[in-house]
Every structure is written in structure tokens, then in C-alpha cells.
Design a protein around this motif. Structure first.
Motif, PDB file in Angstrom:
ATOM      1  N   SER A 186       0.835  -1.203   0.000  1.00 58.13           N
ATOM      2  CA  SER A 186       0.000   0.000   0.000  1.00 58.13           C
ATOM      3  C   SER A 186       0.872   1.257   0.000  1.00 58.13           C
ATOM      4  N   THR A 187       0.484   2.217  -0.831  1.00 56.54           N
ATOM      5  CA  THR A 187       1.262   3.438  -1.012  1.00 56.54           C
ATOM      6  C   THR A 187       0.527   4.654  -0.439  1.00 56.54           C
ATOM      7  N   VAL A 188       1.210   5.792  -0.504  1.00 55.10           N
ATOM      8  CA  VAL A 188       0.580   7.051  -0.104  1.00 55.10           C
ATOM      9  C   VAL A 188      -0.654   7.311  -0.958  1.00 55.10           C
ATOM     10  N   GLU A 189      -0.596   6.937  -2.230  1.00 54.20           N
ATOM     11  CA  GLU A 189      -1.757   7.098  -3.106  1.00 54.20           C
ATOM     12  C   GLU A 189      -2.951   6.284  -2.599  1.00 54.20           C
ATOM     13  N   ASP A 190      -2.702   5.036  -2.173  1.00 53.65           N
ATOM     14  CA  ASP A 190      -3.770   4.200  -1.602  1.00 53.65           C
ATOM     15  C   ASP A 190      -4.339   4.837  -0.343  1.00 53.65           C
ATOM     16  N   PHE A 191      -3.448   5.412   0.473  1.00 51.45           N
ATOM     17  CA  PHE A 191      -3.854   6.089   1.697  1.00 51.45           C
ATOM     18  C   PHE A 191      -4.797   7.252   1.369  1.00 51.45           C
TER      19      PHE A 191
END
Length: 367
Positions: free
Chosen positions: A316-321
Motif C-alpha cells: 500500500s502506497t501514499v496514493e492508496d492512503f
């Protein structure tokens, strides 16, 4: 006229009486592939008969779902009631639960759905009882609790594993490291990074022939078996799901017997009646689900540790967050400031592709 189940039994008998050697490898490979295709046909019959059935499908809530599988009267309903406070009919006779009963537990700030499924019987994968509908629901869960009676755990464990495997569920396994790509032409191209000690060239050829695959690139990056190859070809019908064995009713055994139970991998001895070892069960559930808690920190304020954003994907990435909060955040995103295990410096400025770790703290800076 032979039914699909009859055909499966005939092939299994033929395989059992065929000795494996180089002379029979092609024939056995062909039988294995035929068997896989028949099992797929059995589990997804034409005419729409393989659906969930009334009362089996439920609305999904939370960040992950856990299905309870087991024989009747092993204590699944009592365990659900204990974990979630949801009333699921429990009694000292078989088949008390006739539909899927959902409940929810909040653990480490994450809302996790629990699904108590009707008890299955041996032969479920062949259509006996309501096994097909039960396992179809379990196949869409992120984790399965196999609830077993401690007085006969290994016997029932083997039967249930066979039922789940027969339904295309691979228990506590990773997908085989095989890259398989079909082509329009060019023939079969096989490469391997290590010797294949469990797989003969004739077996590979037999499987591909049975599936009518004339051109493909296959790269073996592990010491694969014929079952691994078939699983890759049947990828759409395979699910790799972590499993925890909840060994129930330990209030009725001795300390010496309890010591033996702890040797069973991926298991937690519990008593749903007495509430014993439930914390250990929930902790193993958390570890198996591999969820990530990411805390928000508004600029100039303290982090909010009460309501983490819970992410399920391993990378999970910052984009997913950002998407988990609201996808509109991406429109004005400039960069993120992260504290925690995922960064070398505390804090560190990162972009959308930065991979987060459990318990990171994130501040979103807008344009």
C-alpha cells in the motif's frame, strides 16, 4: 450416462493404479489435467446452479472478512457470539446454523467482518449438503478460521483441507513462481532457473495438450510440480487464502494434551465456551491479514491515534492512503510528510508511490 462425479472417481482410480515413471509421465499428466477440468466443471456447473444460494451471500463491511468453516457442532456460533456479540444460534445438535450469520469485531482500530457459515460435511466439494454454497462464500474471504474439535482435530483437519483444496482454495500457500503467457503462434517455449525435480517434460506437454495450448512462454522460477503448473493455467479458479486452525473446547482436555496441540502449525487452542486464548486468536488473525494502520496528522496538530486508516494491500502506497480517505485528495496533492518505519529520516517528504508500513504517521501537504 456417467456424471461428472463418476468421471472424477474413474480418473482418480486410474491414477491410483498407474505407477509413476518416465513411460507413464505423459499419461499421468493428461489424467491430472482432465481431473482439474472436471473439478472446475463440477464447481461451476452450467445453468447457474453454483451461486451462493438464499441466505449465503451477505453485504460485505469492514476492511477484511473472516469466514468460519467447520463441521457441525464444533463451536463456530459460540465463537462468533464471543468475538462480536452477534447472536448466532448455538445448540448441542448438528446443523444449527442454516445461513451465513455476519458479525463485526474492531481490532487495532480495524473493523473486520466475521462470517459464521453453516457446518460442512465430507463430500462438500462434490455437491453434498450445502457445501458448495458454504465454500463459495469462504472463497471470497481474506482469511478462514477452520474451527476444529480438539478431541479429533487432525482427522477433521485433513477432511476439511481436502474439501477446500478440491474447491480451488490453496491453504497457507503463495502462488507458484511460474510465469505463464499464451501466444498466438511460435510454439511452446519453456525455461527454468533451476532443475525441475518433480516434473517431467512429457507431463508438461500432456497438460498443455489437454488444455489445447499450442503456443506459450512458460518460465519456471521454482521447483514446480504438475499441480503447480495446472494451478497457474487454472489461475482464475484458484484462491490463495491464509488459514488459522481454531482448536476449540480445550476446557475438556488435560495440560499434556494441550501441549501437543501447540505443535500444529498455524493453530491456536481456544475455548469459545470459557473465552480462553481469544486474545492469541485475534493476534494471529491480525498477523495473517497483514493489515496496515496509518495514522493521519493534520498540519500543526497531533496525530489522530483513535481512528487509523487501515490498508489491506501488502504494498500500500501514499496514493492508496489518499484514496482510502477520499479520492479527491489526489487532485490537490503536493507531497506527504511521513514518520515511521517506512522512512529513513523522521520525518521525510515522499510522493504518491511511497510504500507505507504499519503505524506510519502521514501528513498530506496540498498544492
Amino acid at each position: 450416462m456417467s456424471t461428472t462425479v463418476d468421471k472424477i472417481k474413474e480418473i482418480e482410480l486410474e491414477m491410483a493404479r498407474t505407477q509413476k515413471n518416465k513411460a507413464t509421465s505423459y499419461h499421468l499428466g493428461q489424467l491430472k489435467a482432465k481431473l482439474a477440468k472436471l473439478k472446475r466443471e463440477l464447481l461451476t456447473p452450467s445453468g447457474g446452479g453454483g451461486g451462493g444460494g438464499q441466505g449465503f451471500d451477505v453485504a460485505r463491511t469492514g476492511v477484511a472478512s473472516v469466514g468460519f468453516i467447520g463441521f457441525p457442532s464444533v463451536g463456530k456460533s459460540t465463537l462468533l457470539s464471543l468475538l462480536t456479540g452477534t447472536h448466532s444460534e448455538a445448540a448441542a445438535y448438528e446443523f444449527t446454523t442454516l445461513t451465513t450469520v455476519p458479525g463485526c469485531v474492531v481490532y487495532n482500530g480495524a473493523k473486520i467482518q466475521m462470517l459464521d457459515l453453516p457446518g460442512i460435511i465430507a463430500g462438500a466439494k462434490d455437491g453434498k449438503g450445502r457445501g458448495r454454497q458454504v465454500i463459495a462464500v469462504a472463497k471470497n474471504c481474506h482469511l478462514i478460521f477452520i474451527v476444529l474439535d480438539v478431541l479429533k482435530p487432525l482427522t477433521d483437519k485433513k477432511i476439511i483441507e481436502s474439501e477446500l483444496e478440491g474447491f480451488g482454495i490453496r491453504i497457507n500457500k503463495e502462488p507458484p513462481n511460474i510465469v505463464f503467457k499464451k501466444k498466438e503462434k511460435g510454439g511452446i517455449n519453456i525455461t527454468s532457473t533451476q532443475p525441475l525435480t518433480h516434473l517431467e517434460p512429457d507431463e508438461i506437454r500432456a497438460v498443455l495438450t489437454e488444455y489445447r495450448i499450442n503456443s506459450a512462454d512458460i518460465a519456471f522460477r521454482c521447483d514446480a510440480t504438475i499441480d503447480d503448473l495446472i494451478d497457474v493455467i487454472e489461475e482464475k479458479n484458484r484462491k490463495y487464502i491464509p488459514v488459522i486452525y481454531a482448536l476449540n473446547k480445550i476446557d475438556g482436555i488435560t495440560i499434556e494434551e494441550l501441549d501437543l496441540l501447540y505443535r500444529i502449525p498455524n493453530s491456536v487452542p481456544i475455548s469459545s465456551e470459557k473465552g480462553w486464548n481469544i486474545d492469541d486468536l485475534l493476534q494471529m488473525m491480525w498477523d495473517k491479514l497483514a493489515l496496515k494502520r496509518v495514522y493521519t496528522k493534520p498540519k500543526g496538530k497531533q496525530p489522530d491515534y483513535n481512528e487509523p486508516v487501515v490498508l489491506r494491500a501488502a504494498n500500500s502506497t501514499v496514493e492508496d492512503f489518499c484514496k482510502a480517505i477520499h479520492k479527491s485528495i489526489l487532485d490537490s496533492f503536493k507531497h506527504a510528510i511521513v514518520y515511521g518505519k517506512s522512512v529513513k529520516h523522521q520525518p521525510q517528504r515522499v510522493g504518491l508511490s511511497h510504500v507505507l508500513e504499519d503505524e506510519d504517521v502521514v501528513t498530506i501537504v496540498k498544492k
